[in-house]
Design a protein around this motif. Sequence first.
Motif: not given
Lengths: 150, 164
Positions: B93-108
């Motif tokens: 779960f922690a991995g999914v959250v961290a990866g998703g946050l990275l994706l959001i930052v990159l897309v933004a």
Amino acid sequence: MPSPSYPTLWPFLIYGILVLLLAGGMLFISHFLGERHQEKETDEVYEAGIEATGTARLLFPVHFYLIAMFFVIFDLEAVFIISWAIAIRDVGWGGYLAVVIFVAILVAVLIYEWRIGALNFGPQGKKILRAYRHKIKGVNHNEVVDKQNN
Amino acid sequence: MSLPTILFWILAVISILSAIGVVVAKNPVHSVLLLIVTFFTITGFYILLNAQFLAVVHIIVYAGAIMVLFLFVIMLMNLNASGEPQKNNLVKFAGVVAGGLLLIVLVAALKKADTGMLIQGSTNIGLIQNLGKVLFKDFVLPFEVSSILFLSAMIGAIVIGKKD
């Protein structure tokens, strides 16, 4: 998306297709022409009769990693030398001098590795040979002495 | 559709599928092999972008040398399929959250990026010949310094590796 003006791609494409055709053709033809038989030892690792013991998933000595590191670094140097070799007519003697210094530093590294024994692998063959010779010489020496006495 | 566009889409599909395969594959050696496929497709992108030096470097250094290092690390660590510990759900779960946050930052960050500065059309700076010209005429000293860097890297590897 690629830009509208692009490099000529067709030689590269033909090359890629030829590679795929060659590799695929070899597999395809050998599938039909190859000899197939099922004997007692066919599925053994060494069909010659040596029986495999244990798995291949051993812990490797760290020395292999050192060799891989050397490979990476010399590989990078090859990339630089490629860029020189392609532009050799444009850069002239100045570029030649630069690349000579570059290669000289590499040779220095290679000599250093060689001298320090970082490229030596496995059991120290020379040491064993020397010990063996020493032993043999001891025996021979006695024989020579015996002959002289006779 | 023109030829480069078709090639781009084919390469994009292969690269994304193989990159997902790298993450999903259970056997680490399979991950490495799929990563090599990904590198080859990225090389295709470089060629489409007329950056031949990067393409050559990517094949020689990444698909060749770095992958050898990866394979050696896998063999040194002896990652058997059975020996791999099963990760618990909290870590996943922690991995999914961290990866998703990275994706959001990159897309933004990429959405905000100003693409007006990009040069449209083809440039020839990526060709090996032009790079060689620049490297051996204007940047000779950094080039020689890089060889000193290689020397120190090599000696560092020896010092760390020969600790017996």
